[in-house]
Design a protein around this motif. Structure first.
Motif, mmCIF file in Angstrom:
data_model
loop_
_atom_site.group_PDB
_atom_site.id
_atom_site.type_symbol
_atom_site.label_atom_id
_atom_site.label_comp_id
_atom_site.label_asym_id
_atom_site.label_seq_id
_atom_site.Cartn_x
_atom_site.Cartn_y
_atom_site.Cartn_z
ATOM 1 N N PHE A 44 0.826 -1.216 0.000
ATOM 2 C CA PHE A 44 0.000 0.000 0.000
ATOM 3 C C PHE A 44 0.859 1.264 0.000
ATOM 4 C CE2 PHE A 44 -3.475 -2.860 1.317
ATOM 5 C CZ PHE A 44 -4.429 -2.449 0.389
ATOM 6 N N LEU A 45 2.019 1.208 0.659
ATOM 7 C CA LEU A 45 2.921 2.364 0.595
ATOM 8 C C LEU A 45 3.349 2.586 -0.856
ATOM 9 C CD1 LEU A 45 5.141 1.744 3.771
ATOM 10 C CD2 LEU A 45 3.412 3.531 3.465
ATOM 11 N N ALA A 46 3.581 1.478 -1.578
ATOM 12 C CA ALA A 46 3.949 1.586 -3.000
ATOM 13 C C ALA A 46 2.774 2.116 -3.818
ATOM 14 C CB ALA A 46 4.406 0.230 -3.525
ATOM 15 N N LEU A 82 -4.092 -1.117 7.219
ATOM 16 C CA LEU A 82 -4.513 -1.923 6.067
ATOM 17 C C LEU A 82 -6.010 -1.759 5.806
ATOM 18 C CD1 LEU A 82 -2.460 -5.177 6.739
ATOM 19 C CD2 LEU A 82 -2.092 -3.516 4.907
ATOM 20 N N GLU A 83 -6.804 -1.769 6.870
ATOM 21 C CA GLU A 83 -8.254 -1.612 6.688
ATOM 22 C C GLU A 83 -8.565 -0.250 6.062
ATOM 23 O OE1 GLU A 83 -10.082 -2.425 10.506
ATOM 24 O OE2 GLU A 83 -9.112 -4.386 10.592
ATOM 25 N N GLN A 84 -7.854 0.792 6.526
ATOM 26 C CA GLN A 84 -8.113 2.130 5.978
ATOM 27 C C GLN A 84 -7.627 2.235 4.532
ATOM 28 O OE1 GLN A 84 -6.099 4.415 8.994
ATOM 29 N NE2 GLN A 84 -7.994 4.784 10.131
ATOM 30 N N MET A 85 -6.487 1.637 4.248
ATOM 31 C CA MET A 85 -5.974 1.665 2.866
ATOM 32 C C MET A 85 -6.909 0.898 1.932
ATOM 33 S SD MET A 85 -3.438 3.467 2.194
ATOM 34 C CE MET A 85 -1.735 3.927 2.266
ATOM 35 N N CYS A 86 -7.472 -0.205 2.405
ATOM 36 C CA CYS A 86 -8.439 -0.959 1.597
ATOM 37 C C CYS A 86 -9.620 -0.063 1.243
ATOM 38 C CB CYS A 86 -8.927 -2.191 2.354
ATOM 39 S SG CYS A 86 -7.733 -3.512 2.403
ATOM 40 N N ALA A 87 -10.095 0.669 2.236
ATOM 41 C CA ALA A 87 -11.216 1.580 1.991
ATOM 42 C C ALA A 87 -10.816 2.664 0.990
ATOM 43 C CB ALA A 87 -11.672 2.203 3.309
ATOM 44 N N LYS A 88 -9.611 3.170 1.134
ATOM 45 C CA LYS A 88 -9.142 4.243 0.248
ATOM 46 C C LYS A 88 -9.086 3.784 -1.207
ATOM 47 C CE LYS A 88 -5.078 7.224 -0.429
ATOM 48 N NZ LYS A 88 -3.766 7.616 0.089
ATOM 49 N N GLY A 135 2.693 -15.961 -7.571
ATOM 50 C CA GLY A 135 3.158 -15.199 -6.417
ATOM 51 C C GLY A 135 4.196 -14.171 -6.828
ATOM 52 N N VAL A 136 4.080 -12.973 -6.263
ATOM 53 C CA VAL A 136 5.031 -11.889 -6.549
ATOM 54 C C VAL A 136 5.358 -11.174 -5.240
ATOM 55 C CG1 VAL A 136 4.151 -11.515 -8.900
ATOM 56 C CG2 VAL A 136 3.173 -10.215 -6.988
ATOM 57 N N GLY A 137 6.309 -10.268 -5.303
ATOM 58 C CA GLY A 137 6.622 -9.440 -4.150
ATOM 59 C C GLY A 137 5.596 -8.323 -3.991
ATOM 60 N N GLY A 138 5.691 -7.615 -2.867
ATOM 61 C CA GLY A 138 4.694 -6.598 -2.554
ATOM 62 C C GLY A 138 4.634 -5.480 -3.578
ATOM 63 N N PHE A 139 5.773 -5.106 -4.153
ATOM 64 C CA PHE A 139 5.760 -4.008 -5.118
ATOM 65 C C PHE A 139 5.074 -4.428 -6.410
ATOM 66 C CE2 PHE A 139 7.219 -0.973 -8.205
ATOM 67 C CZ PHE A 139 7.152 0.214 -7.504
#
Ligand code: SF4
Length: 643
Positions: A44-46, A82-88, A135-139
């Protein structure tokens, strides 16, 4: 020419490259994405850096399942974030405790024929439904969510031909253990394992998912089963009939290799400490005394697994010297197991019941005692992964684990005489209420004190190098580079903090030496970075100013993470040169022509010698690495578009 299932799926999602050229660079657009708590903070930071308002996929789901311990504020802060980013961003969020991502996704979101890009290495679990899970990395997960293609080498497709039917007390886990026994932990690098043959029809969707999930341990890009009447019935049992399509390889499909498994010939198998690839018949190690048995994880706690465990435990007791625990995979499974009356047998036997989560699998809740011998139904047993540094972890199917929990020693379940109870798998699953949080627009996102901004790195100079800080063997895992466990997962998104623990099981002096040297080089054997998708294992070296890793070979997922974070991956042109390098040598790598030419000269300043290394990367990825990573490359290309 007919098509394999893999090719049919890739044709549906390819947006760049040629799927007919094995090994060529292809770009896939995700229909769905999946993320889990510990890696998704970075995702999410990415995503914040990629400038989108909402995710561009058909479905994106965020799970909170890997680290449920709330011993202080860190995880609670991460969960709220995470919950807030999901909403965003319009991402569906599974509530903490709803279930382990792969099983919950199978129950509610997986769709045959579509492509799922997941920020977890066991994303191929959806192959049990006929979905292509990679499967991949977070970015890369963030890129997929933002609608960018995810690039990979067009895999070869291996036909794993199943014949016959599994004998009693020999369940699906033994199929993938048999595959691992035959091809090892590097046997499917650059390949998809596609399961075909008459044996397929004898396996349920969750058995198939156990097999495709743990196919990750062979290094495979993915693994997949056909979508057939069994798939249709399973989707209908979860009120998702509309998601079903028939999917099978064409009769004249061309495979790159074939592997035959006769299901009726299989016997109970077990992986020895500390690799899922060290597989032997259970009979060979029967009698070894156990301290602990863990039932659970994404591979083996679907409802049929839990019912089988309960049937075997009915009127039996866990041995007095054994600590046994169950992590059910989802709340759906708990609800169905309660309805079937199966939980009582587990409770009466003395099995500890944890909430649905990964928990003990990655060292978050069920670590064994010092030198403890633990038998687990999980997919991995890398040293120390349980949370206890000197653990001795074996991997098996549930039947072996239950029989062993009862006797207290590793036991072939076929040697026990008892009358197991019977519980039937329902034809319809009731959905527990309140599994998912429906995204609603938010105006603020809370960044807790443990949440640091995404690291930013600059472009590389024409010459890189420094001291060889570590000379590593084959099969170094992401657990070695960036540890799992309750102490470390809460600080995974805090790179300065987690980097202090990098390589601690191999060399506790590494971090301080790297800091003192202000840079350097890592030298490694084959399959460097095997294991999980965690991109922190790529970010940490870069943060410690290690810009070059020279290995005999890299694991696929980790290689992609190195590219995303601007670490130069090189492979010895002559593997014999590995033996000539010593820890402490000063190396210098000439990279002036790196973007144009994949071969480089490495000078060993200490020994006054040179050798040749090459990169496994194509031209576009070489450019990405040289500009300092994927984020810089995207910003560069966006700036050029604006020009
Ligand atoms: Fe969770 Fe373990 Fe499965 Fe990874 S392997 S998803 S940590 S249960």
């Amino acid at each position: 020419m007919g098509l394999t299932i893999t090719e049919k799926c890739i044709k549906k999602s390819i947006v760049a490259g040629d799927w007919q050229q094995r090994g060529s660079r292809i770009g896939l657009r995700a229909h769905q994405t999946l993320g889990y708590d510990v890696n998704a903070v970075m995702t999410f930071l990415a995503l914040d850096q990629l400038g989108i308002d909402r995710v561009k996929t058909e479905v994106s789901v965020q799970y909170i399942d890997h680290n449920m311990l709330q011993a202080d504020y860190k995880n609670a802060d991460d969960h709220l974030f995470l919950e807030q980013m999901c909403a965003k961003y319009g991402v569906i969020c599974a509530r903490p405790g709803s279930g382990i991502c792969h099983q919950l996704h199978l129950e509610y979101f997986g769709v045959p024929g579509k492509t799922l890009i997941g920020g977890d290495s066991h994303t191929p679990a959806q192959g049990g439904l006929g979905m292509l899970g990679i499967g991949v990395g977070g970015f890369d997960a963030a890129l997929a969510m933002a609608g960018h293609p995810v690039y990979l080498a067009m895999p070869q497709v291996v036909n794993v031909h199943l014949s016959g039917q599994l004998p009693p007390l020999v369940s699906a886990k033994n199929v993938i253990l048999a595959v691992l026994q035959k091809i090892g932990v590097k046997g499917a690098v650059g390949k998809v394992l596609e399961y075909t043959g008459p044996g397929v029809a004898t396996l349920s969707v969750t058995e198939r998912s156990t097999i495709t999930n743990m196919s990750t341990e062979t290094g495979a890009t993915s693994a997949i089963f056909p979508s057939d009447d069994t798939t249709k019935a399973w989707l209908a049992a979860h009120d998702r009939q509309a998601d079903w399509i028939a999917l099978a390889a064409d009769d004249d499909a061309r495979y790159d290799a074939r592997l035959d498994i006769a299901l009726d010939q299989l016997e109970p198998l077990i992986a020895l400490p500390h690799s899922p690839g060290q597989v032997v018949p259970v009979a060979e190690v029967a009698g070894i005394k156990l301290d602990q048995v863990m039932l659970g994880s994404c591979t083996n706690t679907a409802l049929p697994d839990v019912l089988q465990m309960a049937a075997m435990f009915k009127n039996q007791r866990v041995a007095s010297h054994v600590d046994a625990a169950l992590y059910p995979s989802t709340r759906t499974v708990i609800k169905a197991a309660l309805k079937a009356g199966a939980f009582g047998a587990l409770v009466d036997a003395g099995v500890r019941i944890f909430e649905p989560s990964c928990g003990g699998c990655n060292g978050c809740g069920f670590a064994p005692q010092s030198h403890g011998v633990s038998l687990r139904t999980t997919p991995r047993n890398f040293a120390g992964r349980s949370g206890t540094a000197d653990d001795q972890v074996y991997l098996s199917a549930p039947e072996v684990a239950v029989a062993s929990a009862i006797t207290g020693v590793i036991t072939d379940p076929r040697t026990l005489a008892w009358e197991p109870a019977e519980y039937s798998v329902p034809t319809h699953f009731e959905r527990p209420a309140n599994l998912f949080i429906v995204p609603e627009p938010v105006t603020t996102v809370t960044y807790g004190p443990n949440l640091l901004p995404l690291p930013q790195f600059g472009q590389h100079a024409a010459k890189l190098g420094g001291e060889v800080l570590l000379k590593l063997p084959d099969n170094v895992t992401t657990d070695d580079i960036c540890p799992a466990g309750a102490l470390y997962l809460p600080i995974r998104s805090n790179i300065p903090a987690i980097s202090k623990h990098s390589f601690q099981t191999i060399d506790p002096t590494f971090y301080q030496r790297a800091r003192d040297a202000a840079g350097g080089v890592l030298v490694a054997g084959n399959n460097y970075g095997q294991g999980s998708s965690r991109e922190q294992a790529a970010i940490i070296p870069r943060y410690l100013r290690i810009a070059v890793i020279i290995a005999k070979g890299f694991a696929r997922l980790h290689l992609a993470n190195l590219v995303n974070w601007g670490v130069v991956p090189l492979i010895f042109a002559d593997a014999n040169d590995y033996a000539k390098i010593h820890a402490g040598d000063q190396l210098q790598v000439a990279l002036a022509q790196f973007e144009a030419e994949p071969t480089v000269t490495v000078t060993n300043l200490t020994q006054n010698t040179t050798f040749t290394a090459k990169t496994p990367l194509g031209k576009a990825d070489r450019h990405t690495v040289m500009v300092g990573g994927k984020l810089n490359a995207i910003k560069e290309s966006e700036a050029q578009t604006c020009d």
